[in-house]
Design a protein around this motif. Sequence first.
Motif, PDB file in Angstrom:
ATOM      1  N   ASP A  81      29.991 104.396  40.047  1.00 31.97           N
ATOM      2  CA  ASP A  81      31.204 105.041  40.530  1.00 31.97           C
ATOM      3  C   ASP A  81      32.359 104.040  40.499  1.00 31.97           C
ATOM      4  OD1 ASP A  81      32.605 107.292  41.880  1.00 31.97           O
ATOM      5  OD2 ASP A  81      32.798 105.809  43.478  1.00 31.97           O
ATOM      6  N   VAL A  82      33.520 104.504  40.050  1.00 31.42           N
ATOM      7  CA  VAL A  82      34.715 103.655  39.986  1.00 31.42           C
ATOM      8  C   VAL A  82      35.842 104.356  40.735  1.00 31.42           C
ATOM      9  CG1 VAL A  82      36.422 102.570  38.481  1.00 31.42           C
ATOM     10  CG2 VAL A  82      34.028 102.706  37.762  1.00 31.42           C
ATOM     11  N   PRO A  83      36.419 103.713  41.752  1.00 35.60           N
ATOM     12  CA  PRO A  83      37.519 104.336  42.497  1.00 35.60           C
ATOM     13  C   PRO A  83      38.661 104.754  41.572  1.00 35.60           C
ATOM     14  CG  PRO A  83      36.779 102.332  43.594  1.00 35.60           C
ATOM     15  CD  PRO A  83      36.079 102.378  42.280  1.00 35.60           C
ATOM     16  N   GLY A  84      39.159 105.982  41.794  1.00 38.10           N
ATOM     17  CA  GLY A  84      40.259 106.480  40.983  1.00 38.10           C
ATOM     18  C   GLY A  84      39.836 107.177  39.721  1.00 38.10           C
ATOM     19  N   HIS A  85      38.526 107.203  39.429  1.00 36.31           N
ATOM     20  CA  HIS A  85      38.026 107.876  38.231  1.00 36.31           C
ATOM     21  C   HIS A  85      37.176 109.071  38.655  1.00 36.31           C
ATOM     22  CE1 HIS A  85      39.092 104.886  35.032  1.00 36.31           C
ATOM     23  NE2 HIS A  85      39.215 104.128  36.110  1.00 36.31           N
ATOM     24  N   SER A  86      37.324 110.155  37.912  1.00 36.94           N
ATOM     25  CA  SER A  86      36.592 111.380  38.252  1.00 36.94           C
ATOM     26  C   SER A  86      35.186 111.393  37.683  1.00 36.94           C
ATOM     27  CB  SER A  86      37.365 112.601  37.729  1.00 36.94           C
ATOM     28  OG  SER A  86      37.547 112.511  36.311  1.00 36.94           O
ATOM     29  N   HIS A  87      34.864 110.438  36.800  1.00 37.01           N
ATOM     30  CA  HIS A  87      33.543 110.403  36.199  1.00 37.01           C
ATOM     31  C   HIS A  87      32.949 109.009  36.333  1.00 37.01           C
ATOM     32  CE1 HIS A  87      36.466 109.211  33.116  1.00 37.01           C
ATOM     33  NE2 HIS A  87      35.509 108.463  32.598  1.00 37.01           N
ATOM     34  N   LEU A  88      31.634 108.930  36.167  1.00 34.67           N
ATOM     35  CA  LEU A  88      30.939 107.650  36.260  1.00 34.67           C
ATOM     36  C   LEU A  88      31.173 106.824  34.990  1.00 34.67           C
ATOM     37  CD1 LEU A  88      27.564 108.910  37.776  1.00 34.67           C
ATOM     38  CD2 LEU A  88      29.549 107.964  38.980  1.00 34.67           C
ATOM     39  N   ILE A  89      31.140 105.503  35.127  1.00 34.65           N
ATOM     40  CA  ILE A  89      31.424 104.599  34.014  1.00 34.65           C
ATOM     41  C   ILE A  89      30.335 103.538  33.947  1.00 34.65           C
ATOM     42  CG2 ILE A  89      33.091 102.933  33.063  1.00 34.65           C
ATOM     43  CD1 ILE A  89      35.286 104.478  34.396  1.00 34.65           C
ATOM     44  N   THR A  90      29.978 103.122  32.744  1.00 28.08           N
ATOM     45  CA  THR A  90      28.933 102.119  32.546  1.00 28.08           C
ATOM     46  C   THR A  90      29.535 100.751  32.243  1.00 28.08           C
ATOM     47  OG1 THR A  90      28.805 102.460  30.155  1.00 28.08           O
ATOM     48  CG2 THR A  90      27.477 103.930  31.540  1.00 28.08           C
ATOM     49  N   PRO A  91      28.769  99.673  32.440  1.00 28.01           N
ATOM     50  CA  PRO A  91      29.242  98.368  31.982  1.00 28.01           C
ATOM     51  C   PRO A  91      29.569  98.346  30.494  1.00 28.01           C
ATOM     52  CG  PRO A  91      27.400  98.090  33.480  1.00 28.01           C
ATOM     53  CD  PRO A  91      27.516  99.569  33.217  1.00 28.01           C
ATOM     54  N   LEU A  92      28.767  99.062  29.690  1.00 23.59           N
ATOM     55  CA  LEU A  92      29.004  99.097  28.253  1.00 23.59           C
ATOM     56  C   LEU A  92      30.351  99.734  27.923  1.00 23.59           C
ATOM     57  CD1 LEU A  92      28.139  98.655  25.345  1.00 23.59           C
ATOM     58  CD2 LEU A  92      26.843 100.814  25.457  1.00 23.59           C
ATOM     59  N   ALA A  93      30.775 100.724  28.702  1.00 23.01           N
ATOM     60  CA  ALA A  93      32.056 101.388  28.444  1.00 23.01           C
ATOM     61  C   ALA A  93      33.208 100.396  28.573  1.00 23.01           C
ATOM     62  CB  ALA A  93      32.241 102.561  29.398  1.00 23.01           C
ATOM     63  N   ALA A  94      33.152  99.537  29.586  1.00 21.28           N
ATOM     64  CA  ALA A  94      34.203  98.539  29.759  1.00 21.28           C
ATOM     65  C   ALA A  94      34.158  97.499  28.637  1.00 21.28           C
ATOM     66  CB  ALA A  94      34.059  97.857  31.121  1.00 21.28           C
ATOM     67  N   TYR A  95      32.960  97.061  28.290  1.00 23.71           N
ATOM     68  CA  TYR A  95      32.808  96.093  27.200  1.00 23.71           C
ATOM     69  C   TYR A  95      33.275  96.704  25.878  1.00 23.71           C
ATOM     70  CZ  TYR A  95      30.433  92.778  24.058  1.00 23.71           C
ATOM     71  OH  TYR A  95      30.139  91.852  23.094  1.00 23.71           O
ATOM     72  N   GLY A  96      32.896  97.950  25.631  1.00 20.58           N
ATOM     73  CA  GLY A  96      33.309  98.627  24.403  1.00 20.58           C
ATOM     74  C   GLY A  96      34.815  98.744  24.309  1.00 20.58           C
TER      75      GLY A  96
END
Length: 525
Positions: A173-188
Amino acid sequence: MAFDLPLLDGRQTPAFIDPAGGLAWLADLPLANPTEAAARLTEQIGILNRHPLEPGARRALLDALAPAIGELQQSLGQRFIGKPLPLAVAEQMALEAALALGRARVDGYLRCVETVEPGPNSALALQRALAAQVDVQQILILARRQPGASHWRTLHGLIALAEQQGVVEQEVDVPGHSHLITPLAAYGAALLIQAAGPHEISQRQLPWMLRWARRWGGKLRLLSSPPTLMDALPLCVALGGDRPPVVMPGKDADSRYLDTMALRKSIKQRMAQLEQGVAPGELQLGDDCPQPACGQLLAQLYQRWCKGAMPRQQERNAGSGPCPLVPGLAAAHYQLYGRKILKQPVVKSVEQLRQERERMATFGTSQFIQKDLVAEAHPEFEPEDAWELINASATGLRLVRPAATTGARIGPGRLFAVVPPGAKTYTLAMARWLLTETDGSLHVGLLLLPGPAIPVGVRTEAKEALRPGFRLPPAAAGEASSLILPPGSFRLGRVVEVQEGGKTSQCRLTALLSRGDDHERAGYA
């Protein structure tokens, strides 16, 4: 992996150690002075980074500070984003303040990564650290700067740790985001931003690319070997290295491949719908992305992200040696007309005209005759000799000016007079892109304009003074000639007076071909 963090000595007592205390402290910050506010917040985060805290509590505190950090960085960004390079002193101070604040936040999350136990909480810490590092990268990109080796070393080390702990695709979970995010998404996202060739994207379109990269980073898959299907070329990284992504396959044991097949499918679908007239906002591209610019950028990113690179129309050859450069419309006009400046014609009275006729009849000359162009010394229009050639093609040049070299500040779209390799005379060129490398050197990509350029005087209003301009031949067979005009001159259908070689002609402007920060190029009839 051990990250380069300050000692956890706890010598100084932080002003706050929990979210409630942090928010209360933020209320007293002098937000009207973002540089001072950023310095004070950076100092406090630095103290926190050396103070013992439970990793979950540290992460929660940094999460609570994140909105204020973002607002301060946005305020500071207004002082350096889109400015000519190199930055002025105040602009450079604002950039350094924004980077220092961002890096202090990264160190805080890295502290969480180092001390948290593997599992869901480590996925949270890793995602936050990766996302904070991407925030720093975004500041660099907006300032037209290249991320350095330490930036990539940290990113690769974090994703390698996530892989080791089995949380690369763990949703958090990431504050301010409506969906879940992965470490890979940030790296990508970090890899997509770099692979986009951001220094070649216009200042207007750069925020679109950054937003799309962060949204679509999760469409990449991390593989230990090249994908079997190569319809979309993968991005390749060495997790133990300090280099940005490349397209060529890696040969090291720590090489990883970012499969872009899902990204390719998503972009192609959006491109097809844009061609059918669907609004960019309906495709989650943003309401601030009008057509056709939106579709053009998307097609450009498709080539860079999924096909390896933008195809080049001309072969580019490596080069070296000095390349004299004259920045600005007025200076280029001065050099191309034999080091002369445009002089306004003398407005003569009836009495002066009578005297001139008498002198002409008597002596064959007149003291009132004045040439429109007069040779004068103008040091500010002299060429800069510090520029060196890196490579060249039939239509462009890449030049570099070493760090700490005195020279003009340059913005994208600036007009230049340049002597290309092997040439003896000046050619007009326009700055397509700018980039400050990690060693402080300034790189510029120049687009060579059609030539030879003929210097002229132009007047857009009957009573205004003549101003410098150029007449250019057609860029290719079947195309029309064009005029280089001072900024603000173009208006569809406007009639411009052009003085060339003692003759005056009227030119009706028919199309705006390009616009720079100190000129406009227009077609005419």
